[in-house]
Design a protein around this motif. Structure first.
Motif, PDB file in Angstrom:
ATOM      1  N   ILE A 213       6.957 114.109  36.778  1.00  0.00           N
ATOM      2  CA  ILE A 213       5.784 113.280  37.018  1.00  0.00           C
ATOM      3  C   ILE A 213       5.682 112.239  35.908  1.00  0.00           C
ATOM      4  O   ILE A 213       6.104 112.479  34.775  1.00  0.00           O
ATOM      5  N   ALA A 214       5.141 111.063  36.234  1.00  0.00           N
ATOM      6  CA  ALA A 214       4.924 109.997  35.252  1.00  0.00           C
ATOM      7  C   ALA A 214       3.657 109.249  35.638  1.00  0.00           C
ATOM      8  O   ALA A 214       3.192 109.334  36.780  1.00  0.00           O
ATOM      9  N   ALA A 215       3.079 108.500  34.689  1.00  0.00           N
ATOM     10  CA  ALA A 215       1.829 107.785  34.937  1.00  0.00           C
ATOM     11  C   ALA A 215       1.817 106.480  34.158  1.00  0.00           C
ATOM     12  O   ALA A 215       2.475 106.350  33.122  1.00  0.00           O
ATOM     13  N   ASN A 216       1.032 105.505  34.661  1.00  0.00           N
ATOM     14  CA  ASN A 216       0.881 104.230  33.947  1.00  0.00           C
ATOM     15  C   ASN A 216      -0.575 103.819  33.773  1.00  0.00           C
ATOM     16  O   ASN A 216      -0.860 102.677  33.423  1.00  0.00           O
ATOM     17  N   GLY A 217      -1.511 104.735  34.009  1.00  0.00           N
ATOM     18  CA  GLY A 217      -2.929 104.429  33.889  1.00  0.00           C
ATOM     19  C   GLY A 217      -3.593 104.123  35.212  1.00  0.00           C
ATOM     20  O   GLY A 217      -4.783 104.388  35.389  1.00  0.00           O
ATOM     21  N   ALA A 218      -2.846 103.555  36.149  1.00  0.00           N
ATOM     22  CA  ALA A 218      -3.380 103.248  37.476  1.00  0.00           C
ATOM     23  C   ALA A 218      -2.792 104.152  38.549  1.00  0.00           C
ATOM     24  O   ALA A 218      -3.449 104.448  39.551  1.00  0.00           O
ATOM     25  N   TYR A 219      -1.559 104.594  38.357  1.00  0.00           N
ATOM     26  CA  TYR A 219      -0.863 105.441  39.324  1.00  0.00           C
ATOM     27  C   TYR A 219      -0.240 106.639  38.621  1.00  0.00           C
ATOM     28  O   TYR A 219       0.110 106.576  37.432  1.00  0.00           O
ATOM     29  N   ILE A 220      -0.067 107.715  39.383  1.00  0.00           N
ATOM     30  CA  ILE A 220       0.880 108.746  39.005  1.00  0.00           C
ATOM     31  C   ILE A 220       1.976 108.743  40.063  1.00  0.00           C
ATOM     32  O   ILE A 220       1.732 108.440  41.237  1.00  0.00           O
ATOM     33  N   VAL A 221       3.191 109.038  39.632  1.00  0.00           N
ATOM     34  CA  VAL A 221       4.340 109.092  40.536  1.00  0.00           C
ATOM     35  C   VAL A 221       5.094 110.380  40.249  1.00  0.00           C
ATOM     36  O   VAL A 221       5.045 110.912  39.144  1.00  0.00           O
ATOM     37  N   TRP A 222       5.793 110.893  41.257  1.00  0.00           N
ATOM     38  CA  TRP A 222       6.560 112.116  41.049  1.00  0.00           C
ATOM     39  C   TRP A 222       7.729 112.188  42.021  1.00  0.00           C
ATOM     40  O   TRP A 222       7.763 111.490  43.037  1.00  0.00           O
ATOM     41  N   THR A 223       8.687 113.038  41.658  1.00  0.00           N
ATOM     42  CA  THR A 223       9.827 113.299  42.533  1.00  0.00           C
ATOM     43  C   THR A 223       9.629 114.633  43.230  1.00  0.00           C
ATOM     44  O   THR A 223       9.191 115.612  42.613  1.00  0.00           O
TER      45      THR A 223
ATOM     46  N   ALA B  30      -2.576 106.429  43.829  1.00  0.00           N
ATOM     47  CA  ALA B  30      -3.474 105.579  43.051  1.00  0.00           C
ATOM     48  C   ALA B  30      -4.586 106.444  42.475  1.00  0.00           C
ATOM     49  O   ALA B  30      -5.263 107.170  43.205  1.00  0.00           O
ATOM     50  N   LEU B  31      -4.780 106.389  41.158  1.00  0.00           N
ATOM     51  CA  LEU B  31      -5.731 107.287  40.510  1.00  0.00           C
ATOM     52  C   LEU B  31      -7.175 106.954  40.859  1.00  0.00           C
ATOM     53  O   LEU B  31      -8.046 107.824  40.805  1.00  0.00           O
ATOM     54  N   ALA B  32      -7.460 105.721  41.209  1.00  0.00           N
ATOM     55  CA  ALA B  32      -8.839 105.335  41.496  1.00  0.00           C
ATOM     56  C   ALA B  32      -9.367 106.017  42.748  1.00  0.00           C
ATOM     57  O   ALA B  32     -10.414 106.667  42.727  1.00  0.00           O
ATOM     58  N   ASP B  33      -8.663 105.900  43.848  1.00  0.00           N
ATOM     59  CA  ASP B  33      -9.177 106.453  45.103  1.00  0.00           C
ATOM     60  C   ASP B  33      -8.061 106.711  46.108  1.00  0.00           C
ATOM     61  O   ASP B  33      -8.292 106.703  47.312  1.00  0.00           O
ATOM     62  N   GLY B  34      -6.861 106.931  45.628  1.00  0.00           N
ATOM     63  CA  GLY B  34      -5.729 106.997  46.538  1.00  0.00           C
ATOM     64  C   GLY B  34      -5.429 108.380  47.073  1.00  0.00           C
ATOM     65  O   GLY B  34      -5.974 109.385  46.633  1.00  0.00           O
ATOM     66  N   SER B  35      -4.547 108.405  48.043  1.00  0.00           N
ATOM     67  CA  SER B  35      -3.963 109.633  48.558  1.00  0.00           C
ATOM     68  C   SER B  35      -2.452 109.486  48.435  1.00  0.00           C
ATOM     69  O   SER B  35      -1.936 108.374  48.280  1.00  0.00           O
ATOM     70  N   PRO B  36      -1.700 110.577  48.489  1.00  0.00           N
ATOM     71  CA  PRO B  36      -0.252 110.492  48.278  1.00  0.00           C
ATOM     72  C   PRO B  36       0.432 109.563  49.285  1.00  0.00           C
ATOM     73  O   PRO B  36       0.134 109.592  50.480  1.00  0.00           O
ATOM     74  N   GLU B  37       1.343 108.733  48.770  1.00  0.00           N
ATOM     75  CA  GLU B  37       2.129 107.831  49.602  1.00  0.00           C
ATOM     76  C   GLU B  37       3.603 107.981  49.256  1.00  0.00           C
ATOM     77  O   GLU B  37       3.959 108.176  48.090  1.00  0.00           O
ATOM     78  N   VAL B  38       4.441 107.851  50.262  1.00  0.00           N
ATOM     79  CA  VAL B  38       5.886 107.924  50.049  1.00  0.00           C
ATOM     80  C   VAL B  38       6.393 106.571  49.569  1.00  0.00           C
ATOM     81  O   VAL B  38       6.173 105.545  50.213  1.00  0.00           O
TER      82      VAL B  38
END
Length: 391
Positions: free
Chosen positions: A168-178, A189-197
């Motif tokens: 997992i990694a993050a940049n303040g606005a998003y988290i991403v993972w494999t 998206a950390l603000a209001d997102g749901s998981p996206e491919v």
């Protein structure tokens, strides 16, 4: 000391062999792990150049009777004047070892902060990352991504149904993972997102990194490193034939990685143009961090921690004779690592010196992350635990 059962050097070599033979598709990645409740921490002790204790903080000495030079209160032993209030720095959680040193929810004993259990029963927390508000981690066996306020509240599941989330990694606005089993790379998206491919059909996606514009990941099945814009678009292969790129790092202009089976530390411009070997003939390079124009990395097989300038040059050994250091983190003053054979979390000054053991006796420590105030790590203790300790 408890035995470690993670994907150590032997496991890495088995994985590499399986990849070469084409049997990786059916190869199980997670060993059969036993778990236990955390034992009490050992008493403080110092042996040679390695220091082990149950916490960190100030000197740990009780304050003596004193009067503040700025006209504060007169405090009788064992208390000390901390901003006009008499406190015992041996036990005060907000002034542990020294005025102003906060244990962030941990107990203060003998002037040293104790670690805090943030979560337990987290399955297999393979990777962990922090931002100013939260700590995030993956539960590989449960197929979940979780979030928790640093020292308060309960863990919140922010993604479920993931197929083998791994890094997992993050940049303040998003988290991403494999998702290593499912062959997908994900974002949220950390603000209001749901998981996206971000990308699907990936061959054993492993390491991942993110900057403000792009996501980068390695694929063990194809020995490649790929990139895609956070905003979407096509996936571009940046580098091929990288021999199990086990970890990635980025700065403003370059991508860096460890080639575990290739025994090398490499870099390449983010815009492409071919890679450069920073250091070769390494024995099991497995994780790295880039900070302040230096690359820091750990060699799992040889049990060493090293650094080299990002511009290239001679590598400097910071620590040696370790068990199997597999994850690394760096702040302004120290290098931190987890050792899966020794079951420990340790640190050493950036230029070398005395190794300080922060926590030991762990069952399979797995990941580490830092912010300005605390150290965070995960292990298989308590059926998958997330821990925090004030610096």
């Amino acid at each position: 000391m408890k035995p470690a059962t993670s994907l150590t050097t032997t496991g890495w070599m088995a994985l590499v062999t399986a990849l070469v033979s084409g049997s990786w598709l059916t190869m199980g990645c997670a060993p059969d792990l036993g778990v236990h409740k955390p034992d009490g921490e050992p008493e403080s002790e110092t042996t040679g150049s390695e220091t082990t204790d149950t916490g960190e903080g100030g000197s740990g000495a009780s304050g003596s009777g004193s009067t503040s030079s700025s006209g504060g209160v007169a405090c009788s032993s064992p208390t000390t004047d901390c901003n006009g209030r008499c406190v015992n720095v041996s036990t005060d959680e907000s002034n542990c070892g020294a005025c102003g040193h906060d244990c962030l929810g941990g107990a203060c004993e003998a002037g040293m902060c104790r670690q805090v259990l943030l979560a337990m029963d987290q399955g297999e927390p393979q990777s962990i990352v922090v931002d100013p508000q939260n700590v995030y981690w993956v539960d590989r066996t449960g197929g979940r991504i979780l979030r928790k306020r640093h020292a308060s509240g309960t863990p919140t599941e922010i993604a479920s149904g993931q197929a083998g989330p791994f890094r997992i990694a993050a940049n303040g606005a998003y988290i991403v993972w494999t998702n290593r089993t499912g062959g997908t790379v994900m974002k949220l998206a950390l603000a209001d997102g749901s998981p996206e491919v971000i990308a699907s059909g990936q061959s054993t996606p492993h390491a991942i990194q993110i900057d403000q514009n792009n996501v980068y990941w390695s694929c063990f099945g194809t020995n490649t490193i790929a990139r895609q814009a956070l905003a979407g678009g096509s996936t571009a292969t940046m580098v091929m034939q990288q021999g199990t790129a086990s970890a990635l790092a980025v700065d403003a202009s370059l991508l860096y990685w460890t080639s575990f089976s290739g025994g090398a530390l490499r870099k390449q411009p983010l815009g492409g143009g071919g890679f450069t070997n920073l250091v070769t003939m390494l024995d099991g390079p497995i994780d790295l961090v880039v900070r302040a124009s230096q690359v820091y990395w750990v060699n799992a097989t040889s049990g060493t921690v090293l650094t080299v300038p990002t511009a290239g040059g001679e590598a400097t050994k910071i620590a040696a004779s370790l068990g199997s250091p597999e994850r690394i983190a760096v702040d302004d003053t120290h290098v931190y690592w987890i050792d899966v054979i020794q079951g420990s979390l340790s640190r050493i000054p950036l230029k070398g010196g005395t190794t300080h053991v922060i926590a030991d006796g762990m069952m399979q420590p797995m990941a580490i992350a830092l912010d300005d105030h605390a150290i965070y790590w995960s292990s298989m203790d308590s059926n998958g635990s997330i821990m925090m300790k004030a610096k």
